[in-house]
Scaffold this motif. Structure first.
Motif, PDB file in Angstrom:
ATOM      1  N   THR A  61      35.818 -58.414 -17.072  1.00  0.00           N
ATOM      2  CA  THR A  61      34.696 -58.482 -16.119  1.00  0.00           C
ATOM      3  C   THR A  61      34.923 -57.495 -14.979  1.00  0.00           C
ATOM      4  O   THR A  61      34.005 -56.776 -14.573  1.00  0.00           O
ATOM      5  CB  THR A  61      34.566 -59.926 -15.580  1.00  0.00           C
ATOM      6  OG1 THR A  61      34.341 -60.799 -16.694  1.00  0.00           O
ATOM      7  CG2 THR A  61      33.428 -60.052 -14.588  1.00  0.00           C
ATOM      8  N   ASN A  64      34.335 -53.877 -16.242  1.00  0.00           N
ATOM      9  CA  ASN A  64      32.918 -53.536 -16.361  1.00  0.00           C
ATOM     10  C   ASN A  64      32.266 -53.388 -14.990  1.00  0.00           C
ATOM     11  O   ASN A  64      31.521 -52.443 -14.738  1.00  0.00           O
ATOM     12  CB  ASN A  64      32.181 -54.616 -17.168  1.00  0.00           C
ATOM     13  CG  ASN A  64      32.514 -54.549 -18.652  1.00  0.00           C
ATOM     14  OD1 ASN A  64      32.781 -53.481 -19.193  1.00  0.00           O
ATOM     15  ND2 ASN A  64      32.493 -55.689 -19.323  1.00  0.00           N
ATOM     16  N   GLU A 138      28.258 -52.254 -26.092  1.00  0.00           N
ATOM     17  CA  GLU A 138      29.370 -53.207 -26.245  1.00  0.00           C
ATOM     18  C   GLU A 138      29.957 -53.035 -27.647  1.00  0.00           C
ATOM     19  O   GLU A 138      29.236 -53.158 -28.635  1.00  0.00           O
ATOM     20  CB  GLU A 138      28.829 -54.623 -26.056  1.00  0.00           C
ATOM     21  CG  GLU A 138      29.895 -55.702 -26.052  1.00  0.00           C
ATOM     22  CD  GLU A 138      29.300 -57.065 -25.694  1.00  0.00           C
ATOM     23  OE1 GLU A 138      28.563 -57.165 -24.677  1.00  0.00           O
ATOM     24  OE2 GLU A 138      29.554 -58.030 -26.432  1.00  0.00           O
ATOM     25  N   ASP A 171      31.514 -51.268 -22.873  1.00  0.00           N
ATOM     26  CA  ASP A 171      32.308 -52.480 -22.736  1.00  0.00           C
ATOM     27  C   ASP A 171      33.080 -52.600 -24.045  1.00  0.00           C
ATOM     28  O   ASP A 171      32.600 -53.150 -25.028  1.00  0.00           O
ATOM     29  CB  ASP A 171      31.391 -53.695 -22.513  1.00  0.00           C
ATOM     30  CG  ASP A 171      32.171 -55.015 -22.508  1.00  0.00           C
ATOM     31  OD1 ASP A 171      33.401 -54.969 -22.738  1.00  0.00           O
ATOM     32  OD2 ASP A 171      31.550 -56.068 -22.285  1.00  0.00           O
ATOM     33  N   ALA A 173      35.776 -54.264 -24.717  1.00  0.00           N
ATOM     34  CA  ALA A 173      36.736 -55.379 -24.630  1.00  0.00           C
ATOM     35  C   ALA A 173      37.565 -55.449 -25.916  1.00  0.00           C
ATOM     36  O   ALA A 173      38.769 -55.659 -25.874  1.00  0.00           O
ATOM     37  CB  ALA A 173      35.995 -56.690 -24.391  1.00  0.00           C
TER      38      ALA A 173
HETATM   39  N1  TLP Z   1      34.523 -62.798 -23.516  1.00  0.00           N
HETATM   40  C1  TLP Z   1      34.898 -64.187 -23.594  1.00  0.00           C
HETATM   41  C2  TLP Z   1      33.832 -65.070 -22.957  1.00  0.00           C
HETATM   42  O1  TLP Z   1      33.524 -64.636 -21.694  1.00  0.00           O
HETATM   43  C3  TLP Z   1      32.585 -65.138 -23.761  1.00  0.00           C
HETATM   44  C4  TLP Z   1      35.098 -64.557 -25.036  1.00  0.00           C
HETATM   45  O2  TLP Z   1      35.635 -65.649 -25.270  1.00  0.00           O
HETATM   46  O3  TLP Z   1      34.714 -63.783 -25.932  1.00  0.00           O
HETATM   47  N2  TLP Z   1      33.299 -58.061 -22.564  1.00  0.00           N
HETATM   48  C5  TLP Z   1      33.253 -58.781 -23.684  1.00  0.00           C
HETATM   49  C6  TLP Z   1      32.585 -58.212 -24.890  1.00  0.00           C
HETATM   50  C7  TLP Z   1      33.822 -60.055 -23.735  1.00  0.00           C
HETATM   51  O4  TLP Z   1      33.752 -60.763 -24.853  1.00  0.00           O
HETATM   52  C8  TLP Z   1      34.459 -60.557 -22.584  1.00  0.00           C
HETATM   53  C9  TLP Z   1      35.063 -61.939 -22.567  1.00  0.00           C
HETATM   54  C10 TLP Z   1      34.502 -59.769 -21.440  1.00  0.00           C
HETATM   55  C11 TLP Z   1      33.893 -58.510 -21.456  1.00  0.00           C
HETATM   56  C12 TLP Z   1      35.113 -60.242 -20.146  1.00  0.00           C
HETATM   57  O5  TLP Z   1      36.486 -60.295 -20.209  1.00  0.00           O
HETATM   58  P1  TLP Z   1      37.291 -61.228 -19.174  1.00  0.00           P
HETATM   59  O6  TLP Z   1      37.192 -62.633 -19.679  1.00  0.00           O
HETATM   60  O7  TLP Z   1      38.683 -60.675 -19.229  1.00  0.00           O
HETATM   61  O8  TLP Z   1      36.679 -61.062 -17.841  1.00  0.00           O
END
Ligand code: TLP
Length: 348
Positions: A61, A64, A138, A171, A173
């Motif tokens: 988060t 991003n 994403e 994003d 992740a």
């Molecule tokens: N995803 C988490 C939840 O917030 C849904 C999960 O369990 O999948 N981008 C993407 C695509 C994500 O899936 C997530 C977290 C984040 C950003 C945010 O990452 P964090 O949790 O480290 O802030």
């Protein structure tokens, strides 16, 4: 781990090697740029993603948000998917802290944004309109069950961005899951982007952290943005030490999680009351829905899975019967088989 926890790959514990590296990490004050372990992590992350520089941040988060606030000013608009994590699950932070307006377009079943939709969303110059500044993708796309976006597709979005003088943020992740699934280096997926944020703390098992990568100029600005968000870190090399293992070693084994996700999906497909298309599983996520005529309520099923089998699932909410199961380092093939057996017993 002591449970079979399939709620997310965010639940992963650090590995024993990570704990050892953390205990022994050389550290310094990172706001002075003096933490050698963070500097090493940022340099290696940037190199793996084919960018000039990196910035260690506390979470996906924050990665991003730091990117969006660095690319955009107040009243600017960003184009992104209506199921994008940035739009749905980051507490409206870009609007709250940056006055950045989201222009959402539908996420397609394959996780992409339609190129025509992107073009149509770009504002023309008009006194009344906000200025479009940013496109966000994403990869992998969570809402469609971790679909990877290809380098070719991303390049097409990059072309649109450049044509219109816009920036492209990814994003990412789970960018290393996408790279593993597509059998390409992660840098190929990042190449068209001005910035990319990826998580060390999901399938890569580090306890904390993400890295934002981009040009020297972008990262210098992003460092200021991160500081303004309270994200200037001090002796955080103890966290980066785990991140280095995540980057060097854990990125290499994600295919195992993908194979386990496929096996899980194929097993679940043989169970009555579960609607699933195993051919849609590309990375480490399995999405399915329960039939309406379930013999027990979903709440009861979840409770019994935990109580009787030590299996934790989530992803569903009241009124929605969709479930997401996520495989990761701490889920073995044996666990996958236990989950399938337990489901079969509870849903005869
Ligand atoms: N995803 C988490 C939840 O917030 C849904 C999960 O369990 O999948 N981008 C993407 C695509 C994500 O899936 C997530 C977290 C984040 C950003 C945010 O990452 P964090 O949790 O480290 O802030």
């Amino acid at each position: 781990m002591d449970t079979i926890d399939l709620r997310s790959d965010t639940v992963t514990w650090p590995t024993p090697a990570m704990r050892e590296a953390m205990a022994n990490a050389p550290v310094g004050d990172d706001v002075y740029g003096e933490d050698p372990t963070i500097n090493q992590l940022e340099a290696e992350a940037a190199a793996m993603l084919g960018k000039e520089a990196g910035l260690f941040v506390t979470s996906g988060t924050m990665g991003n948000l730091t990117a969006v606030l660095t690319h955009c000013g107040r009243g600017h608009e960003m184009i992104l998917g209506n199921q994008a994590h940035i739009f749905r699950s980051e507490v409206g932070s870009a609007a709250a802290y940056g006055g950045v307006q989201p222009f959402t377009i539908p996420v397609q079943p394959d996780g992409t944004l339609d190129l025509g939709d992107i073009r149509a969303a770009i504002r023309s110059e008009n006194e009344h309109f906000p200025r479009t500044r940013l496109i966000c993708l994403e990869n992998t796309q969570g809402s469609t069950g971790g679909m990877p976006l290809t380098a070719e597709y991303t390049a097409q979005v990059g072309d649109i961005a450049r044509e219109h003088g816009l920036k492209l943020h990814i994003d990412g992740a789970r960018i290393f899951n996408a790279a593993a699934a597509l059998h390409v280096p992660a840098r190929d997926l990042a190449a068209p982007a001005d910035s990319l944020s990826f998580c060390l703390s999901k399938g890569l098992c580090a306890p904390v952290g993400s890295v934002l990568v981009g040009s020297h100029e972008f990262i210098a600005e992003a460092r200021r943005t991160r500081k303004s968000l309270g994200g200037g870190l001090r002796q955080a090399g103890i966290l980066a030490a785990a991140g280095l293992i995540a980057l060097r070693e854990m990125t290499q084994r994600l295919g195992e999680d993908h194979a386990n996700a496929c096996a899980l999906a194929e097993g679940l497909a043989t169970i009555p009351y579960i609607h699933i298309d195993p051919t849609r599983v590309c990375t480490n996520m399995v999405l399915f829905t329960f039939a309406d005529e379930l013999p027990i309520s979903i709440e009861e099923l979840v409770t019994r899975l935990k109580r009787d089998y030590n299996i934790v699932i989530g992803g569903y909410s009241n009124g929605r019967t969709q479930v997401r199961l996520v495989t990761h380092y701490w889920i073995t093939r044996d666990h996958v088989n236990q989950v399938i057996d337990a489901m079969r017993t509870l849903l005869p």
